[in-house]
Design a protein around this motif. Structure first.
Motif, mmCIF file in Angstrom:
data_model
loop_
_atom_site.group_PDB
_atom_site.id
_atom_site.type_symbol
_atom_site.label_atom_id
_atom_site.label_comp_id
_atom_site.label_asym_id
_atom_site.label_seq_id
_atom_site.Cartn_x
_atom_site.Cartn_y
_atom_site.Cartn_z
ATOM 1 N N VAL A 220 0.708 -1.352 -0.043
ATOM 2 C CA VAL A 220 -0.340 0.024 -0.072
ATOM 3 C C VAL A 220 0.572 1.067 -0.125
ATOM 4 N N LEU A 221 1.512 1.996 -1.279
ATOM 5 C CA LEU A 221 1.597 2.871 -0.993
ATOM 6 C C LEU A 221 0.977 4.165 -0.257
ATOM 7 N N ASN A 222 1.206 4.640 0.245
ATOM 8 C CA ASN A 222 0.401 5.727 1.682
ATOM 9 C C ASN A 222 1.111 7.451 0.986
ATOM 10 N N LYS A 223 0.279 8.882 1.328
ATOM 11 C CA LYS A 223 0.709 9.917 0.752
ATOM 12 C C LYS A 223 0.850 10.401 -0.456
ATOM 13 N N VAL A 224 0.117 9.594 -1.867
ATOM 14 C CA VAL A 224 0.237 9.455 -2.714
ATOM 15 C C VAL A 224 -0.188 11.233 -3.267
ATOM 16 N N ASP A 225 -0.705 12.003 -2.378
ATOM 17 C CA ASP A 225 -1.513 13.096 -2.953
ATOM 18 C C ASP A 225 -0.850 13.672 -2.872
ATOM 19 N N LEU A 226 0.827 13.997 -2.108
ATOM 20 C CA LEU A 226 1.803 14.673 -1.956
ATOM 21 C C LEU A 226 3.152 14.571 -2.894
ATOM 22 N N VAL A 227 2.763 13.752 -4.213
ATOM 23 C CA VAL A 227 3.925 13.156 -4.967
ATOM 24 C C VAL A 227 3.177 13.780 -6.104
ATOM 25 N N LYS A 228 4.204 14.951 -6.636
ATOM 26 C CA LYS A 228 3.209 15.957 -7.718
ATOM 27 C C LYS A 228 3.724 14.964 -8.878
ATOM 28 N N LYS A 229 5.120 14.323 -9.301
ATOM 29 C CA LYS A 229 5.239 13.634 -10.531
ATOM 30 C C LYS A 229 5.040 12.330 -10.232
ATOM 31 N N LYS A 230 3.627 11.897 -10.925
ATOM 32 C CA LYS A 230 2.919 11.139 -11.007
ATOM 33 C C LYS A 230 4.263 9.100 -11.641
ATOM 34 N N PHE A 231 5.027 10.089 -12.381
ATOM 35 C CA PHE A 231 5.966 8.116 -13.223
ATOM 36 C C PHE A 231 6.712 7.983 -11.793
ATOM 37 N N ILE A 232 6.961 8.903 -10.962
ATOM 38 C CA ILE A 232 7.972 8.472 -9.570
ATOM 39 C C ILE A 232 6.844 7.353 -9.009
ATOM 40 N N LEU A 233 5.296 7.132 -9.136
ATOM 41 C CA LEU A 233 4.943 6.201 -8.282
ATOM 42 C C LEU A 233 5.603 4.662 -9.185
ATOM 43 N N LEU A 234 5.262 4.632 -10.516
ATOM 44 C CA LEU A 234 5.734 3.603 -11.200
ATOM 45 C C LEU A 234 7.338 2.994 -11.186
ATOM 46 N N GLU A 235 7.637 3.931 -10.623
ATOM 47 C CA GLU A 235 9.491 3.567 -10.364
ATOM 48 C C GLU A 235 9.308 2.846 -9.141
#
Length: 471
Positions: A220-235
């Motif tokens: 579970v990746l939490n606090k994703v609303d604080l990540v501006k560049k969404k492609f970072i989530l893929l990495e």
């Protein structure tokens, strides 16, 4: 006997009135500002399965979301005797009961208690920006139709060295491991807003997972609303899963074309590749790939004008055992069955995770009566909530030295709960910080804690706090 019955009846009437007047119970804000909408709308929530995170990223048509889950959760009993009676009562089993025990583990301050509160629909676990707010394990109970979810909220996994440094109880080390022994499913929570720790699972988390490989695990990746560049989530997904999800191998390929003369916003193009028969069978899932299908663009603030990434899956190698030396070289865990992305504090995509957990429940008898919300006593909830506020308002290590002593706990003539608690501090300077100029700090702590207690007990609470030096 008549007095307690009348008081309970009055409390039930007040509860029904509050529920009817308040509408749906939300722990986060009821609505978001317009400026936040695009960011939240772009959040991928689930990696595989229907209405998956991958489908959201690719812009594939999502299933129509169901309504909000669950009835209004029951209030916590205001007396220890009433709570003990509820815990002793035989569960009111439905005809075909289902149950699932869920352990939530992760590094300190990852948001485990916040997520637990959101899943429960009522705040019963303490939440603070400081580490080690949760000091011992506690159970939360979600009862929905014929299914009961038992959430094991645990302290953050920490090392013996850090426990000694922060003067933590031995339970802080053993409770997460004990919870794993009773779990049917484990949620591993990662704070993706923490740039220092988000790229790998902690050594303690990996040890815990490797010790119980038979228990299904979900990232579970939490606090994703604080990540501006969404492609970072893929990495991050690739790193935290060692490139393997649900037995399939993931591969992220990127090609960058720089165009210094262009001032247009850069975009992240993501393509999903899957054979036609796989798409027909499960259109929103990540499947084995032969043929490419183009996806949607996500705005980002990077320096490249165009970047193309494709997610490809192939059959992963069979599971292998990891020894202590292997774990030291690992950054992620290759046996996650699912991946969810959410913002627990705002309540975003928590229902998506909750639906998944309800679907994972197996036939089996309930362990608690449907009127039980938590295994904690009302006094423990009160102590934890007051300590949460102390942690928020006092600096550095000062709040960890405060000792709480409850002097009075009784029900008033109108059904209100009267609480008086003494806060003992070791130094006069600490006492002055806790009281604040003109008593503002201690008054704010009492006001905020009292409001949280009213929401937990669903009755009026009059809380008085006194500050004294330790004798």
């Amino acid at each position: 006997m008549a007095a307690p019955v009348a008081a309970a009846a009055a409390r039930a009437v007040r509860w029904a009135g509050r529920v009817a007047a308040a509408g749906p119970l939300l722990l986060g804000p009821a609505c978001l500002p317009e400026s936040c909408t695009p960011r939240i709308a772009a959040l991928p929530s689930r990696w595989s399965g229907s209405s998956s995170a991958l489908g959201s990223i690719l812009g594939l048509p999502a299933e129509k979301p169901a309504g909000a889950l669950g009835q209004h959760p029951p209030p916590v009993a205001t007396s220890k005797e009433e709570q003990d009676r509820l815990l002793r009562d035989q569960p009111d089993q439905p005809q075909n009961p289902k149950v699932l025990r869920i352990a939530i583990i992760g590094a300190p301050n990852a948001g485990k208690s916040t997520l637990s509160n959101q899943l429960l629909g009522r705040k019963v676990f303490p939440v603070s920006r400081k580490v080690h707010t949760t000091r011992c394990k506690a159970w939360g109970v979600i009862t929905y139709e014929d299914t009961q979810l038992i959430i094991l909220d645990t302290p953050g996994l920490t090392s013996p060295f850090k426990a000694k440094r922060h003067k933590l109880d031995e339970a802080m080390l053993t409770d997460p491991w004990d919870s794993m022994k009773h779990a049917d499913l484990v949620l591993v929570l990662v704070d993706v807003s923490d740039h220092w720790t988000r790229n790998c699972l902690s050594e303690e988390v990996l040890k815990c997972l490797s010790q119980f490989p038979q228990i299904p695990s979900v990232l579970v990746l939490n606090k994703v609303d604080l990540v501006k560049k969404k492609f970072i989530l893929l990495e991050l997904v690739t790193e935290l899963t060692e490139g393997i999800v649900n037995g399939k191998k993931l591969e992220v390929r990127s090609a960058f074309k720089h165009n210094s003369g262009s001032s247009a916003k850069s975009s992240l193009q993501i393509t999903q590749a899957s054979p036609p028969e796989s798409r027909a069978r499960e259109p929103h899932c990540l499947q084995e790939t032969d043929q490419a299908q183009e996806g949607s663009n996500l705005a980002s603030n990077g320096d490249m004008s165009v970047s193309k990434s494709s997610l490809v899956t192939e059959e992963a190698q069979g599971p292998k055992r990891y020894g202590p030396r292997d774990l030291k070289n690992m950054k992620g865990w290759p046996y996650f069955q699912e991946i969810f992305m959410l913002a627990a504090l705002r309540g975003e995509e928590v229902d998506t995770l909750k639906r998944y957990l309800l679907m994972q429940a197996k036939p089996g008898p309930w362990e608690f009566h449907s009127g039980v919300l938590t295994s904690q006593s009302p006094q423990e909830i009160c102590d934890n909530i007051i300590r949460e506020k102390i942690l928020e308002y006092l600096p550095l290590e000062v709040p960890y030295g405060v000792i709480q002593v409850t002097e009075m706990w009784e029900e008033g003539p109108s059904g209100e709960l009267l609480i008086v608690q003494n806060l003992l501090v070791p130094r006069k300077s600490h006492m002055m910080m806790l009281i604040g100029r003109g008593g503002k700090v201690i008054s704010r702590i009492a006001q905020e804690a009292g409001q949280d207690l009213m929401n937990a007990f669903l009755c009026d609470v009059r809380l008085k706090l006194k500050v004294e030096m330790k004798s």
